[in-house]
Design a protein around this motif. Sequence first.
Motif, short mmCIF file in Angstrom:
data_model
loop_
_atom_site.label_atom_id
_atom_site.label_comp_id
_atom_site.label_asym_id
_atom_site.label_seq_id
_atom_site.Cartn_x
_atom_site.Cartn_y
_atom_site.Cartn_z
N ASP A 81 38.06 1.91 -6.43
CA ASP A 81 38.28 1.42 -7.80
C ASP A 81 38.09 2.51 -8.85
O ASP A 81 38.45 2.33 -10.00
N THR A 82 37.51 3.65 -8.46
CA THR A 82 37.28 4.73 -9.42
C THR A 82 38.37 5.80 -9.39
O THR A 82 38.33 6.75 -10.18
N LEU B 118 44.58 6.51 -11.45
CA LEU B 118 45.95 6.05 -11.23
C LEU B 118 46.98 7.05 -11.72
O LEU B 118 48.13 7.04 -11.28
N LEU C 226 49.69 2.51 -4.83
CA LEU C 226 48.67 1.62 -5.38
C LEU C 226 47.80 1.03 -4.27
O LEU C 226 48.22 0.12 -3.55
N ARG D 176 42.37 -2.88 -5.29
CA ARG D 176 41.24 -2.57 -6.17
C ARG D 176 39.95 -3.10 -5.53
O ARG D 176 39.39 -4.13 -5.93
N ARG E 128 36.29 -2.71 -5.05
CA ARG E 128 35.03 -2.11 -5.48
C ARG E 128 34.06 -2.07 -4.30
O ARG E 128 33.90 -3.03 -3.57
N SER F 7 41.23 2.08 1.28
CA SER F 7 42.00 0.85 1.03
C SER F 7 43.43 1.01 1.54
O SER F 7 44.04 2.07 1.36
#
Length: 270
Positions: free
Chosen positions: A125-126, A129, A252, A255, A257, A262
Amino acid sequence: MALTPFFLILLLTVTGAMAEPAHPGYASDADDSTCGVAAAVAVPERREEFDGGRIIDISHYYREDMPGWESADGTGEFLRVVRSMRNGSDIANFSELRLTAHSGTHVDAPGHVFEHYYDAGFDIDTLDLAILNGPALLVDVPRDKNITANVMESLHIPKGVRRVLFRTLNTDRKLMWKKEFDTSYVGFMKDGAQWLIDNTDIRLVGVDYLSVGAFDECIPAHLVFLEKREVILVEALNLGHVLPGIYTLHCLPLRLRGSEGSPARCILIK
């Protein structure tokens, strides 16, 4: 008006043909939700290119026989229907997904190989993008070698290029289509990773097997790339149907956390 036997038989024949299930998840009998009329269901089209070839999917679709890290048995069952419309007891299908964060096409976060980054929360999540999306260069790596410093130098990647996808012998050998994990895959050696860090402006590295690092130097290569949190790693890309050149990359990850990796959907736009 009364139907003649001929028209009655024709009506029953057409209705029965329309009610034939096109997918095992749908019952053959019409129910109240369709007001007694069964609609024809088209056969889904599976493809790698969209919009006349302008958009190219470079992520692998998930399947049970997809290779998993150091596994001889593939990924195994990863999708299970926990509620089903098939027996008529539910009004919707509901599936459960279970797989590792580094399955198939995926992104690594710094916490993957650095405990202090993991503890500090540098997770998926950090990630920036702006690095995961933008112009990207697809290059072919000499087919008989891992990516060493000499190989990196021979590719002559111009300064200013920030995203590079490296296609290797892994694609030619179709390693991502083989169930058993293959330790002979091509990847970065530590000196190749260091040369990239020291001599290029690359901030995203994409490769065509499950790890950016060659098997014998898997962790050392990861450590070089992720030490300063300046490079994002995208692994197990599907590059067999793309020509070398410059594209717009969109990648992508979910997300997630707290996760050091991922699954991701990655596309190229011509």
